[in-house]
Design a protein around this motif. Structure first.
Motif, PDB file in Angstrom:
ATOM      1  N   SER A  43      -7.826  -3.579 -11.081  1.00 20.20           N
ATOM      2  CA  SER A  43      -7.698  -4.960 -10.599  1.00 20.20           C
ATOM      3  C   SER A  43      -6.736  -5.039  -9.413  1.00 20.20           C
ATOM      4  O   SER A  43      -6.730  -6.010  -8.673  1.00 20.20           O
ATOM      5  CB  SER A  43      -7.179  -5.869 -11.714  1.00 20.20           C
ATOM      6  N   GLY A  44      -5.858  -3.987  -9.250  1.00 19.07           N
ATOM      7  CA  GLY A  44      -4.882  -4.011  -8.159  1.00 19.07           C
ATOM      8  C   GLY A  44      -3.691  -4.906  -8.442  1.00 19.07           C
ATOM      9  O   GLY A  44      -2.870  -5.157  -7.557  1.00 19.07           O
ATOM     10  N   ARG A  45      -3.555  -5.378  -9.705  1.00 23.04           N
ATOM     11  CA  ARG A  45      -2.441  -6.284 -10.022  1.00 23.04           C
ATOM     12  C   ARG A  45      -1.079  -5.600  -9.954  1.00 23.04           C
ATOM     13  O   ARG A  45      -0.088  -6.223  -9.650  1.00 23.04           O
ATOM     14  CB  ARG A  45      -2.595  -6.895 -11.432  1.00 23.04           C
ATOM     15  N   TYR A  46      -1.027  -4.285 -10.262  1.00 23.53           N
ATOM     16  CA  TYR A  46       0.284  -3.620 -10.193  1.00 23.53           C
ATOM     17  C   TYR A  46       0.713  -3.563  -8.734  1.00 23.53           C
ATOM     18  O   TYR A  46      -0.052  -3.146  -7.869  1.00 23.53           O
ATOM     19  CB  TYR A  46       0.261  -2.204 -10.803  1.00 23.53           C
ATOM     20  N   ASN A  47       1.933  -4.017  -8.468  1.00 21.22           N
ATOM     21  CA  ASN A  47       2.375  -4.124  -7.076  1.00 21.22           C
ATOM     22  C   ASN A  47       3.087  -2.840  -6.629  1.00 21.22           C
ATOM     23  O   ASN A  47       4.150  -2.505  -7.141  1.00 21.22           O
ATOM     24  CB  ASN A  47       3.299  -5.338  -6.940  1.00 21.22           C
ATOM     25  N   VAL A  48       2.499  -2.131  -5.664  1.00 28.87           N
ATOM     26  CA  VAL A  48       3.136  -0.896  -5.185  1.00 28.87           C
ATOM     27  C   VAL A  48       4.128  -1.166  -4.034  1.00 28.87           C
ATOM     28  O   VAL A  48       4.697  -0.230  -3.498  1.00 28.87           O
ATOM     29  CB  VAL A  48       2.102   0.177  -4.734  1.00 28.87           C
ATOM     30  N   ALA A  49       4.319  -2.421  -3.657  1.00 29.36           N
ATOM     31  CA  ALA A  49       5.244  -2.731  -2.553  1.00 29.36           C
ATOM     32  C   ALA A  49       6.652  -2.228  -2.867  1.00 29.36           C
ATOM     33  O   ALA A  49       7.149  -2.402  -3.984  1.00 29.36           O
ATOM     34  CB  ALA A  49       5.293  -4.242  -2.320  1.00 29.36           C
ATOM     35  N   ALA A  50       7.291  -1.632  -1.864  1.00 30.08           N
ATOM     36  CA  ALA A  50       8.665  -1.149  -2.039  1.00 30.08           C
ATOM     37  C   ALA A  50       9.642  -2.306  -2.222  1.00 30.08           C
ATOM     38  O   ALA A  50      10.731  -2.132  -2.766  1.00 30.08           O
ATOM     39  CB  ALA A  50       9.076  -0.300  -0.834  1.00 30.08           C
ATOM     40  N   THR A  51       9.255  -3.500  -1.764  1.00 36.14           N
ATOM     41  CA  THR A  51      10.148  -4.662  -1.866  1.00 36.14           C
ATOM     42  C   THR A  51      10.194  -5.240  -3.285  1.00 36.14           C
ATOM     43  O   THR A  51      11.047  -6.066  -3.578  1.00 36.14           O
ATOM     44  CB  THR A  51       9.665  -5.780  -0.919  1.00 36.14           C
ATOM     45  N   VAL A  52       9.239  -4.843  -4.137  1.00 33.57           N
ATOM     46  CA  VAL A  52       9.179  -5.366  -5.506  1.00 33.57           C
ATOM     47  C   VAL A  52       9.578  -4.248  -6.470  1.00 33.57           C
ATOM     48  O   VAL A  52       9.007  -3.156  -6.406  1.00 33.57           O
ATOM     49  CB  VAL A  52       7.731  -5.839  -5.827  1.00 33.57           C
ATOM     50  N   PRO A  53      10.573  -4.495  -7.348  1.00 32.90           N
ATOM     51  CA  PRO A  53      10.974  -3.405  -8.257  1.00 32.90           C
ATOM     52  C   PRO A  53       9.859  -3.047  -9.239  1.00 32.90           C
ATOM     53  O   PRO A  53       8.978  -3.875  -9.510  1.00 32.90           O
ATOM     54  CB  PRO A  53      12.181  -3.980  -9.014  1.00 32.90           C
TER      55      PRO A  53
END
Ligand code: HEC
Length: 165
Positions: free
Chosen positions: A20-30
């Motif tokens: 689904s892509g819900r897990y956020n891989v952004a470095a800005t989000v812990p």
């Protein structure tokens, strides 16, 4: 029958979440807490396991320290900091301050990490560009870092200035 049904729901749910892509891989989000825990344990155990059979040469030769200092100052301090200098910001996971945590690592563990790097982090491998002797010099220096003051570090810098590294 019930167990099989439950397993299908759990595995299906996990795949649904993954795709689904819900897990956020952004470095800005812990990371979520469970993910942070899992990755932290995996890193620590993996370093311990893969370095377990490496035998450590004698590391107390002062020329080794000097060589290790030059390499550390050039290639590592920009990310991991040094006495009087904070580690770099903007990375997730962040580079730990080796002036603080290095005491918790055996020199053979530091050797293994520097030689092989750590997947999916900014920790690059130096094994393809540096010899084992150079990497041991770095490990010897990192082992002494926690006890080092700003003055010690500055003095090593002055002493090594102008010399070929
Ligand atoms: C571009 C930035 C960068 C450079 C340059 C870099 N590192 Fe790292 N290093 C990292 C990051 C980020 C981590 C954290 C990885 C993690 O937490 O999974 C790390 C982890 C480590 C660790 C493992 C610490 C632990 O958590 O147990 C050691 C040891 C280490 N680096 C040593 C070095 C040395 C020595 C050098 C120079 C030869 C170096 N690093 C160069 C970014 C860097």
């Amino acid at each position: 029958m019930k167990t099989i049904f439950l397993l299908i729901v759990i595995i299906g749910g996990a795949f649904y979440y993954l795709y689904s892509g819900r897990y956020n891989v952004a470095a800005t989000v812990p990371h979520t807490k469970p993910m942070e825990w899992m990755l932290g344990e995996m890193k620590e155990k993996s370093i311990e396991y893969h370095s377990r059979d490496i035998s450590t040469p004698a590391l107390d030769d002062p020329s080794l320290m000097e060589k290790g200092f030059g390499l550390y100052d050039d290639m590592c301090s920009g990310c991991h900091g040094a006495p009087g200098a904070e580690p770099a910001k903007g990375f997730n996971p962040p580079p730990p301050a080796l002036t603080e945590i290095a005491g918790g690592l055996e020199p053979r563990e530091t050797f293994w990490v520097v030689k092989h790097g750590i997947k999916m982090t900014a920790m690059l491998e130096f094994g393809s560009t540096h010899t084992d002797d150079e990497i041991w010099a770095i490990a010897a220096f990192v082992d002494r870092l926690p006890g080092m003051t700003i003055e010690d570090y500055e003095r090593m810098k002055e002493e090594s200035d102008g010399r070929a590294r």
